[in-house]
Design a protein around this motif. Structure first.
Motif, PDB file in Angstrom:
ATOM      1  N   VAL A  67       7.625   3.318  14.678  1.00  0.00           N
ATOM      2  CA  VAL A  67       8.682   2.507  14.073  1.00  0.00           C
ATOM      3  C   VAL A  67       9.861   3.399  13.667  1.00  0.00           C
ATOM      4  O   VAL A  67       9.678   4.470  13.102  1.00  0.00           O
ATOM      5  N   GLU A  68      11.079   2.948  13.962  1.00  0.00           N
ATOM      6  CA  GLU A  68      12.291   3.680  13.583  1.00  0.00           C
ATOM      7  C   GLU A  68      13.329   2.720  12.987  1.00  0.00           C
ATOM      8  O   GLU A  68      13.396   1.562  13.408  1.00  0.00           O
ATOM      9  N   PRO A  69      14.125   3.187  12.021  1.00  0.00           N
ATOM     10  CA  PRO A  69      14.110   4.501  11.364  1.00  0.00           C
ATOM     11  C   PRO A  69      12.916   4.611  10.421  1.00  0.00           C
ATOM     12  O   PRO A  69      12.838   3.868   9.423  1.00  0.00           O
ATOM     13  N   ARG A  70      12.007   5.479  10.752  1.00  0.00           N
ATOM     14  CA  ARG A  70      10.664   5.488  10.152  1.00  0.00           C
ATOM     15  C   ARG A  70      10.679   5.638   8.638  1.00  0.00           C
ATOM     16  O   ARG A  70      10.084   4.839   7.917  1.00  0.00           O
ATOM     17  N   ARG A  71      11.334   6.693   8.129  1.00  0.00           N
ATOM     18  CA  ARG A  71      11.276   6.958   6.694  1.00  0.00           C
ATOM     19  C   ARG A  71      11.968   5.860   5.892  1.00  0.00           C
ATOM     20  O   ARG A  71      11.522   5.503   4.799  1.00  0.00           O
ATOM     21  N   ALA A  72      13.024   5.305   6.424  1.00  0.00           N
ATOM     22  CA  ALA A  72      13.723   4.225   5.718  1.00  0.00           C
ATOM     23  C   ALA A  72      12.833   2.988   5.626  1.00  0.00           C
ATOM     24  O   ALA A  72      12.733   2.347   4.569  1.00  0.00           O
ATOM     25  N   VAL A  73      12.182   2.638   6.737  1.00  0.00           N
ATOM     26  CA  VAL A  73      11.290   1.473   6.741  1.00  0.00           C
ATOM     27  C   VAL A  73      10.109   1.712   5.809  1.00  0.00           C
ATOM     28  O   VAL A  73       9.718   0.831   5.026  1.00  0.00           O
ATOM     29  N   GLN A  74       9.552   2.904   5.866  1.00  0.00           N
ATOM     30  CA  GLN A  74       8.414   3.228   4.999  1.00  0.00           C
ATOM     31  C   GLN A  74       8.807   3.177   3.532  1.00  0.00           C
ATOM     32  O   GLN A  74       8.013   2.754   2.685  1.00  0.00           O
ATOM     33  N   THR A  75      10.027   3.586   3.226  1.00  0.00           N
ATOM     34  CA  THR A  75      10.498   3.532   1.846  1.00  0.00           C
ATOM     35  C   THR A  75      10.602   2.094   1.352  1.00  0.00           C
ATOM     36  O   THR A  75      10.160   1.760   0.236  1.00  0.00           O
ATOM     37  N   VAL A  76      11.174   1.221   2.173  1.00  0.00           N
ATOM     38  CA  VAL A  76      11.305  -0.191   1.795  1.00  0.00           C
ATOM     39  C   VAL A  76       9.932  -0.817   1.588  1.00  0.00           C
ATOM     40  O   VAL A  76       9.675  -1.488   0.572  1.00  0.00           O
ATOM     41  N   PHE A  77       9.032  -0.579   2.517  1.00  0.00           N
ATOM     42  CA  PHE A  77       7.690  -1.159   2.408  1.00  0.00           C
ATOM     43  C   PHE A  77       6.915  -0.547   1.236  1.00  0.00           C
ATOM     44  O   PHE A  77       6.163  -1.245   0.551  1.00  0.00           O
ATOM     45  N   GLY A  78       7.093   0.745   1.000  1.00  0.00           N
ATOM     46  CA  GLY A  78       6.426   1.384  -0.125  1.00  0.00           C
ATOM     47  C   GLY A  78       6.896   0.832  -1.456  1.00  0.00           C
ATOM     48  O   GLY A  78       6.086   0.577  -2.366  1.00  0.00           O
ATOM     49  N   LEU A  79       8.205   0.620  -1.591  1.00  0.00           N
ATOM     50  CA  LEU A  79       8.743   0.020  -2.808  1.00  0.00           C
ATOM     51  C   LEU A  79       8.256  -1.417  -2.974  1.00  0.00           C
ATOM     52  O   LEU A  79       7.990  -1.875  -4.089  1.00  0.00           O
ATOM     53  N   GLY A  80       8.130  -2.129  -1.856  1.00  0.00           N
ATOM     54  CA  GLY A  80       7.602  -3.487  -1.916  1.00  0.00           C
ATOM     55  C   GLY A  80       6.168  -3.502  -2.410  1.00  0.00           C
ATOM     56  O   GLY A  80       5.797  -4.336  -3.252  1.00  0.00           O
ATOM     57  N   ALA A  81       5.349  -2.571  -1.917  1.00  0.00           N
ATOM     58  CA  ALA A  81       3.956  -2.484  -2.367  1.00  0.00           C
ATOM     59  C   ALA A  81       3.883  -2.130  -3.842  1.00  0.00           C
ATOM     60  O   ALA A  81       3.069  -2.687  -4.597  1.00  0.00           O
ATOM     61  N   LEU A  82       4.732  -1.216  -4.281  1.00  0.00           N
ATOM     62  CA  LEU A  82       4.778  -0.839  -5.696  1.00  0.00           C
ATOM     63  C   LEU A  82       5.172  -2.033  -6.557  1.00  0.00           C
ATOM     64  O   LEU A  82       4.567  -2.286  -7.615  1.00  0.00           O
ATOM     65  N   ALA A  83       6.172  -2.778  -6.123  1.00  0.00           N
ATOM     66  CA  ALA A  83       6.613  -3.950  -6.879  1.00  0.00           C
ATOM     67  C   ALA A  83       5.496  -4.981  -7.005  1.00  0.00           C
ATOM     68  O   ALA A  83       5.297  -5.577  -8.077  1.00  0.00           O
ATOM     69  N   LEU A  84       4.740  -5.174  -5.937  1.00  0.00           N
ATOM     70  CA  LEU A  84       3.638  -6.132  -5.974  1.00  0.00           C
ATOM     71  C   LEU A  84       2.544  -5.695  -6.936  1.00  0.00           C
ATOM     72  O   LEU A  84       1.952  -6.521  -7.646  1.00  0.00           O
ATOM     73  N   THR A  85       2.277  -4.394  -6.981  1.00  0.00           N
ATOM     74  CA  THR A  85       1.288  -3.875  -7.921  1.00  0.00           C
ATOM     75  C   THR A  85       1.732  -4.093  -9.361  1.00  0.00           C
ATOM     76  O   THR A  85       0.953  -4.538 -10.211  1.00  0.00           O
ATOM     77  N   VAL A  86       2.997  -3.802  -9.639  1.00  0.00           N
ATOM     78  CA  VAL A  86       3.529  -3.992 -10.989  1.00  0.00           C
ATOM     79  C   VAL A  86       3.483  -5.467 -11.377  1.00  0.00           C
ATOM     80  O   VAL A  86       3.097  -5.819 -12.505  1.00  0.00           O
ATOM     81  N   LEU A  87       3.857  -6.343 -10.454  1.00  0.00           N
ATOM     82  CA  LEU A  87       3.834  -7.779 -10.743  1.00  0.00           C
ATOM     83  C   LEU A  87       2.417  -8.262 -11.012  1.00  0.00           C
ATOM     84  O   LEU A  87       2.186  -9.071 -11.924  1.00  0.00           O
ATOM     85  N   PHE A  88       1.455  -7.771 -10.234  1.00  0.00           N
ATOM     86  CA  PHE A  88       0.066  -8.183 -10.444  1.00  0.00           C
ATOM     87  C   PHE A  88      -0.428  -7.754 -11.817  1.00  0.00           C
ATOM     88  O   PHE A  88      -1.036  -8.529 -12.556  1.00  0.00           O
ATOM     89  N   LEU A  89      -0.156  -6.497 -12.163  1.00  0.00           N
ATOM     90  CA  LEU A  89      -0.632  -5.974 -13.438  1.00  0.00           C
ATOM     91  C   LEU A  89       0.065  -6.629 -14.632  1.00  0.00           C
ATOM     92  O   LEU A  89      -0.503  -6.688 -15.729  1.00  0.00           O
ATOM     93  N   SER A  90       1.272  -7.125 -14.411  1.00  0.00           N
ATOM     94  CA  SER A  90       2.008  -7.781 -15.497  1.00  0.00           C
ATOM     95  C   SER A  90       1.716  -9.272 -15.575  1.00  0.00           C
ATOM     96  O   SER A  90       2.282  -9.974 -16.419  1.00  0.00           O
ATOM     97  N   GLY A  91       0.856  -9.767 -14.693  1.00  0.00           N
ATOM     98  CA  GLY A  91       0.455 -11.163 -14.752  1.00  0.00           C
ATOM     99  C   GLY A  91       1.453 -12.141 -14.174  1.00  0.00           C
ATOM    100  O   GLY A  91       1.474 -13.316 -14.563  1.00  0.00           O
ATOM    101  N   ALA A  92       2.272 -11.693 -13.228  1.00  0.00           N
ATOM    102  CA  ALA A  92       3.258 -12.582 -12.609  1.00  0.00           C
ATOM    103  C   ALA A  92       2.563 -13.669 -11.791  1.00  0.00           C
ATOM    104  O   ALA A  92       1.421 -13.517 -11.354  1.00  0.00           O
TER     105      ALA A  92
END
Length: 285
Positions: A67-92
């Motif tokens: 996948v290209e641009p690899r690092r940019a895509v990975q950054t977006v998806f990584g931030l998305g995964a982090l956001a989902l974890t935070v939302l889960f732990l906060s009871g969203a």
């Protein structure tokens, strides 16, 4: 992921050097301690453990598929995964989590160049999110909790280990030679039997120790059988992906074991089933 090997026929199937075997065993012990230790602890440590595993899987998937641009895509998806974890732990709410997941999926996919690569990028994010969210969901769900996680581990580990040794001892017809030439039907059924027994015993022992749960004996047996089959299909699916990408391992992140995908392909399939069961049980799906 384990290979259901028959008897060794060529030098390439000989036993690994003792030093390599030692590294594999030590790595396995560390992974087991981390998985069980964070499962007992729960909360942020447990969620962050699986967040790290999911991000590693997403990176391995997008690296393998180019996948290209690899690092940019990975950054977006990584931030998305982090956001989902935070939302889960906060009871969203489920709706907020779903909207966040779709937003990250769309942004990362639009950023990816090429129609085929967009599909690979989207599927990689979806694959990783199962690992990021389902184990914490299981851990937090009333009547399931740690016992449900131990059940998942037991079913996957029993499937892998018994399939490997049964396949080596008995051999016989190959399960799916076009994808994974070492796996056998004897290994498949050996793993199925062991996983069903292990899944039932986990619940039975938990009940004897007074663990409150919502598992039914016959339902546990049936679900353990389904989970074992799913685990082996997940194993084959990752083998097919690696064959398509012409790689031996998803990465070299884990000494002696390859990548995180190589270790969690079967667990991913079981997590997918468990997640769907929870969504249905909670009335979301």
């Amino acid at each position: 992921m384990a290979s259901h090997e028959g008897p060794a026929l060529t030098p390439s199937t000989s036993k690994p050097p003792r030093s390599e075997l030692k590294i594999r065993v030590l790595s396995a012990i560390v992974m087991i301690v981390l998985a069980l230790g964070t499962a007992y602890w729960g909360g942020w440590p447990f969620a962050l453990f699986w967040l790290a595993a999911g991000i590693a899987i997403m990176v391995e998937w997008t690296d393998m598929t180019g996948v290209e641009p690899r690092r940019a895509v990975q950054t977006v998806f990584g931030l998305g995964a982090l956001a989902l974890t935070v939302l889960f732990l906060s009871g969203a709410s489920f709706a907020v989590g779903a909207l966040t997941a779709v937003t990250a999926l769309v942004l990362g996919t639009l950023l990816t160049k090429g129609s085929d690569s967009k599909l690979w990028a989207a599927s990689g994010f979806a694959y990783a999110i199962v690992i990021v969210l389902v184990p914490p969901m299981i851990r937090a769900y009333p009547g399931v909790g740690v016992l449900g996680l131990i059940w998942m581990f037991a079913v996957v580990w029993a499937t892998d280990i018994t399939a490997y040794f049964t396949g080596r001892a008995i051999g016989g017809p190959k399960l799916c030679p076009a994808i994974s030439p070492k796996k056998t039907w004897s290994g498949f059924f050996g793993g199925l039997f062991a996983a069903t027994l292990a899944g039932f015993l986990v619940v039975w022992v938990g009940e004897r120790f007074g663990v409150t749960h919502s598992f039914h004996p016959w339902g546990t047996i049936a679900l353990s059988m389904v989970a074992s089959i799913a685990s082996q299909i997940g194993d084959l699916g990752e083998s097919a992906l690696k064959r398509h990408c012409d790689v031996k391992d998803s990465s070299h992140l884990i000494p002696g074991h390859g990548g995180v995908m190589d270790r969690l392909d079967g667990f991913w399939a079981v997590a997918l089933i468990a997640g769907l069961v929870l969504l249905v049980a909670s009335g979301v799906a």
